[in-house]
Scaffold this active site. Structure first.
Site, PDB file in Angstrom:
ATOM      1  N   ARG A 146      42.711  66.282  39.469  1.00 28.75           N
ATOM      2  CA  ARG A 146      42.991  66.382  38.042  1.00 28.75           C
ATOM      3  C   ARG A 146      41.783  67.040  37.381  1.00 28.75           C
ATOM      4  NH1 ARG A 146      44.293  60.917  39.456  1.00 28.75           N
ATOM      5  NH2 ARG A 146      46.525  60.441  39.257  1.00 28.75           N
ATOM      6  N   LYS A 170      42.196  57.910  37.623  1.00 34.03           N
ATOM      7  CA  LYS A 170      42.661  57.132  36.480  1.00 34.03           C
ATOM      8  C   LYS A 170      42.328  55.660  36.669  1.00 34.03           C
ATOM      9  CE  LYS A 170      46.482  60.080  34.958  1.00 34.03           C
ATOM     10  NZ  LYS A 170      47.939  60.152  34.691  1.00 34.03           N
ATOM     11  N   HIS A 242      46.194  71.868  35.998  1.00 34.16           N
ATOM     12  CA  HIS A 242      47.118  71.008  36.734  1.00 34.16           C
ATOM     13  C   HIS A 242      48.031  71.814  37.653  1.00 34.16           C
ATOM     14  CE1 HIS A 242      47.499  66.700  36.626  1.00 34.16           C
ATOM     15  NE2 HIS A 242      48.797  66.772  36.796  1.00 34.16           N
ATOM     16  N   ARG A 245      46.734  71.696  41.061  1.00 29.90           N
ATOM     17  CA  ARG A 245      47.011  70.389  41.688  1.00 29.90           C
ATOM     18  C   ARG A 245      48.462  70.357  42.186  1.00 29.90           C
ATOM     19  NH1 ARG A 245      45.660  64.781  41.635  1.00 29.90           N
ATOM     20  NH2 ARG A 245      47.275  63.397  40.816  1.00 29.90           N
ATOM     21  N   HIS A 268      48.286  58.897  43.351  1.00 26.01           N
ATOM     22  CA  HIS A 268      49.426  58.363  42.613  1.00 26.01           C
ATOM     23  C   HIS A 268      49.631  56.890  42.970  1.00 26.01           C
ATOM     24  CE1 HIS A 268      51.458  62.579  42.110  1.00 26.01           C
ATOM     25  NE2 HIS A 268      50.528  62.344  41.204  1.00 26.01           N
ATOM     26  N   TYR A 277      57.750  66.368  43.695  1.00 24.50           N
ATOM     27  CA  TYR A 277      57.505  67.578  44.476  1.00 24.50           C
ATOM     28  C   TYR A 277      58.652  67.882  45.433  1.00 24.50           C
ATOM     29  CZ  TYR A 277      52.910  67.290  42.474  1.00 24.50           C
ATOM     30  OH  TYR A 277      51.876  67.229  41.571  1.00 24.50           O
TER      31      TYR A 277
END
Length: 298
Positions: A146, A170, A242, A245, A268, A277
């Protein structure tokens, strides 16, 4: 207490107890600020606001914002009133019966390997920041970071002898991302040759990517670098940091990588986030079915 006090407490709760990222907290705070401004000339407070009041506000907001923005606003406000409920400021959450608008699946934009090479080849390596910019793009694409993870990456997070880098994602959650020799060489070249020409300011000595004044790069600066290079390379797609990514994940998937491995690499929490994806290249899915399903083989 007034609106500001409740919003401040809410943001502290998100940071300390929920461990959310600074960007997420800023977005949630912004949602609450919009609500505060809308009712600034009334006697409505977070404690007496009703579902009808909120419906009026959301209806007003929907006139100028698309469904996806509305859904994000509703999510942020729901979290705010959940907090007030948890802290016994309220006995209910007035957002409970307000439904988010239906939004379609938003597939991530991706670049082909050829397009990525064109963008990187557009970098002027004779420029004082040329090697840095190449290292930035190769790190985004080679490690699937990210943009917030990229700008906070430290030299002490690089473990090239072991073949990985340590990423703080995150909620301050850390993960180890493997590196390839090509990306390692690009980063090392920047560290050894170009970075010493920019003395870091106090407190920034360990930050990997610095601007020309020795400070940490911003998200906006990364966006600007990529936008300018995409235009120079004549790439017509709308891309951002992004996008690299997304391309990292899609290229791994198309190469045969397992979805759970990609989930771990991207950081994730839920596999459902990574599953988007699967929708990017339906040709790949068809090939898998035709290759492995017994009926297809007959």
């Amino acid at each position: 207490m007034n609106w500001n006090s409740y919003i401040k407490e809410f943001t502290q709760y998100l940071l300390i107890e929920k461990g959310l990222s600074q960007n997420t907290i800023i977005n949630y705070q912004g949602d609450c600020e919009k609500l505060k401004v809308y009712f600034s000339e009334s006697e409505i407070t977070p404690l007496n606001i009703t579902t009808a009041d909120l419906q009026n506000f959301i209806y007003h907001y929907s006139k100028t914002h698309k469904a996806r923005s509305q859904a994000r606003l509703i999510s942020g406000l729901s979290s705010f009133f959940d907090y007030l409920l948890i802290e016994n400021y309220r006995e209910d959450n007035p957002m409970d019966i307000i439904e988010s608008p239906k939004i379609g699946l938003k597939l991530p934009d991706t670049l082909s390997e050829e397009e990525i090479n064109k963008i990187i080849d557009a970098i002027d390596l004779s420029h004082p920041q040329g090697e840095r910019n190449r290292a930035i793009l190769e790190t985004l694409y080679g490690c699937g970071l990210r943009v917030s993870e990229l700008i906070n990456l430290k030299i002490s997070d690089l473990y090239f002898d072991e073949g990985f880098i340590k990423i703080t994602g995150k909620g301050n959650k850390q993960r180890l991302v493997p590196t390839n020799l090509y990306t390692e060489n690009i980063i090392s070249n920047y560290i050894n040759q170009q970075r010493p020409l920019t003395p870091p300011n106090k407190g920034k000595e360990d930050i990997l990517f610095l601007n020309r004044r020795g400070n940490q790069l911003t998200r906006v600066m990364i966006f600007t670098i990529i936008k300018q290079l995409a235009e120079k390379a004549n790439i017509k797609k709308t891309i951002s940091p992004h996008t690299f990514r997304h391309s990292f994940a899609s290229h791994l998937l198309n190469g045969g990588a397992d979805l759970t491995v990609i989930q771990a690499l991207l950081g994730h929490e839920s596999i459902t986030t990574t599953e988007i994806y699967l929708h990017v290249d339906k040709t790949k899915l068809s090939e898998v079915v035709n290759k492995y399903h017994p009926r297809a083989r007959n």
